[in-house]
Design an enzyme around this catalytic site. Structure first.
Site: not given
Ligand code: SAH
Length: 237
Positions: A15, A91, A175, A177-178, A201
């Site tokens: 990314e 992402t 949603k 994760m960081e 997604d």
């Protein structure tokens, strides 16, 4: 607002690559040995641009994704580089129920929460969710036709029913994760922060997240880098 030194904190190397190329940044090696973070830097007009990825995990040979590496990256980046604005490009999963499509780019606003730190003790319940306020991105979103929304962070790519229940309770629409972890550290230092997230997604459809993520990673990363480069140029005017 006028910024002199912007730090981009990124978890996934694939990314980061198009952003590094798009901004013409050069690789300076590890940010602080023996930590795995990789440091890139460049300039645009009078603006310094630092980009730090969380690097690879030696043991498992994958990117250091998730909240722990994000915290270590942010704390080290602030200590070494003293940015006056922190941005987290990445992402994320979106929700069909609020009109998201693959490749949409969201800016965090007004806050970022955690959906998997459940501590059902008075006081700790709200602490677990976090609700970190972030930089007001509405002007930038309007300028570039981007969406804004509440971002929700957890340690997993997939989800439990409880995760979804919590995300819904505070109106989360993205949603990943960081972001909440970076927001927490930025808030401790009172450095303005926001996240830019490209949708790889859709959480509330029937395709498994990992399949969709891998299928759309390249196109979503291209959309992400296009918008990040525009945002950096906007701040460099
Ligand atoms: N880079 C690995 C997999 C990355 S794991 C690979 O190439 O296979 C997922 C990364 O994408 C995390 O950094 C996370 O922030 C983001 N992400 C994308 N969609 C997500 C979702 N639905 N839920 C949680 N994180 C998501």
């Amino acid at each position: 607002m006028f910024f002199k030194r912007i730090a981009l904190i990124i978890a996934v190397e694939d990314e980061a690559k198009p952003i590094i190329e798009g901004l013409g940044l050069s690789h300076k090696g590890k940010l602080l040995s023996p930590l795995p973070m990789e440091f890139y830097e460049g300039r645009h007009n009078s603006l310094n641009i630092d980009l730090v990825t969380s690097g690879k995990c030696d043991r498992f040979n994958v990117d250091n994704v998730g909240p722990q590496a994000a915290i270590l990256n942010t704390a080290t980046t602030i200590g070494r580089l003293q940015p006056d604005l922190i941005i987290n490009p990445g992402t994320a999963g979106g929700f069909v129920s609020v009109g998201a499509s693959i490749g949409d780019v969201y800016l965090s606003y007004p806050m970022i929460c955690y959906h998997d730190r459940r501590i059902p003790i008075p006081g700790f319940d709200a602490y677990g969710i976090g609700s970190y306020y972030c930089f007001d991105t509405r002007g930038i979103a309007e300028e570039f036709g981007l969406k804004t929304g509440i971002i929700s962070t957890g340690s997993s790519l997939d989800y439990t029913d409880k995760d979804l229940e919590l995300i819904k309770s505070y109106g989360g629409v993205v949603k990943e994760m960081e972001a909440a972890s970076i927001a927490w550290v930025a808030d401790l230092y009172k450095i303005p922060f926001f996240a830019v997230k490209s949708i790889t997604d859709l959480v509330d459809n029937f395709t498994p997240t990992e399949e969709e993520y891998l299928r759309n990673l390249t196109s979503a990363s291209m959309a992400l880098s296009r918008e990040v480069v525009r945002i950096i140029k906007y701040f460099a005017q």
